[in-house]
Design an enzyme around this catalytic site. Structure first.
Site, PDB file in Angstrom:
ATOM      1  N   ILE A 198       0.756  -1.117   0.008  1.00 22.46           N
ATOM      2  CA  ILE A 198       0.014   0.159   0.153  1.00 22.46           C
ATOM      3  C   ILE A 198       1.059   1.171   0.183  1.00 22.46           C
ATOM      4  CG2 ILE A 198      -0.529  -0.457   2.537  1.00 22.46           C
ATOM      5  CD1 ILE A 198      -3.078   1.143   2.372  1.00 22.46           C
ATOM      6  N   SER A 199       0.695   2.207  -0.822  1.00 25.02           N
ATOM      7  CA  SER A 199       1.593   3.335  -1.118  1.00 25.02           C
ATOM      8  C   SER A 199       1.516   4.166   0.234  1.00 25.02           C
ATOM      9  CB  SER A 199       0.963   4.325  -2.120  1.00 25.02           C
ATOM     10  OG  SER A 199       1.152   3.547  -3.412  1.00 25.02           O
ATOM     11  N   GLN A 200       2.690   4.790   0.383  1.00 17.34           N
ATOM     12  CA  GLN A 200       2.596   5.784   1.624  1.00 17.34           C
ATOM     13  C   GLN A 200       1.733   7.093   1.456  1.00 17.34           C
ATOM     14  OE1 GLN A 200       6.749   6.753  -0.095  1.00 17.34           O
ATOM     15  NE2 GLN A 200       6.603   8.747   1.174  1.00 17.34           N
TER      16      GLN A 200
END
Ligand code: SAH
Length: 213
Positions: free
Chosen positions: A60-62
């Site tokens: 999951i992206s930052q």
């Protein structure tokens, strides 16, 4: 107020200090309970500015990258958006909280099933999901005002450009090396296409007919 609201407010303040000012994006990220999109053991880390692992070796992206991509979309409530790479469902939930009607495609059955259940339990009823190779798009529900690809591919998949409305905007990480891409924006306006290259990013592979094989 849930116990994570303070962490969420801090996360949004930091994003805003780094230059993301779109009130629609900031309000949505203040609302969506990011910790519920990662496994229990990672709840405490969910609001730090780093990517986190999800099932099947994906991530999951930052928060900053989610905010950046969401604001580059220049979206308005009521628009239809196609997302390729549902993953945890966090980006889809943020887009839905921005008032968008979301169509999201995931290729891995386990992620598709888990995230489908999670989104229903959290009552994100405006998110439609499909298990398929998203590089082919989702032609039956298009055209889309916006398209966001949250995995990195070697090129802009032609079917996605075809399924983009006019006017419309598509954003995708493109690069020829693993986890090393540039955010690429394609605008469609009055039948013309305009390509623009932006920030360096690091996404997992977009795998499919118009992605990595
Ligand atoms: N938006 C997600 C990011 C997940 S990581 C989130 O908020 O959590 C990228 C996801 O893209 C992974 O789940 C991966 O399985 C998926 N993916 C890769 N190639 C794909 C393709 N061709 N079609 C659909 N999903 C794909």
């Amino acid at each position: 107020m849930d116990q994570y609201q303070i962490s969420r407010d801090r996360m949004v303040r930091e994003i805003s200090e780094r230059g993301i000012k779109d009130p629609l994006v900031l309000a949505a990220m203040r609302k969506v309970p990011r910790h519920l999109f990662v496994e229990d053991a990672l709840h405490a880390q969910a609001y730090a500015d780093s990517p986190l692992p999800i099932a099947c070796g994906q991530s999951i992206s930052q928060p900053y990258i989610v905010a950046l991509m969401s604001s580059l979309l220049q979206a308005a409530p009521g628009m239809c958006i196609l997302e390729i790479g549902t993953g945890s469902g966090y980006q889809a939930a943020v887009l839905n909280a921005m008032g968008l009607k979301v169509y999201s495609v995931e290729r891995l059955p386990q992620l598709y099933a888990n995230t489908g259940k999670l989104l229903i339990s959290l009552r994100y009823h405006g998110i439609h999901m499909k298990l398929a190779d998203g590089t082919e798009g989702w032609p039956e529900s298009g055209p889309y005002d916006r398209i966001i690809v949250t995995a990195g591919g070697p090129e802009v998949p032609a079917p996605l450009v075809d399924q983009l409305a006019d006017p419309g905007l598509l954003i995708i990480p493109v690069g020829n090396r693993y986890r090393n891409q540039r955010l690429t924006i394609v605008r469609k306006d009055k039948g013309k296409l305009l390509h623009e290259e932006g920030d360096a990013v690091s996404f997992v592979d977009l795998v499919g007919a118009h992605g990595w094989k």
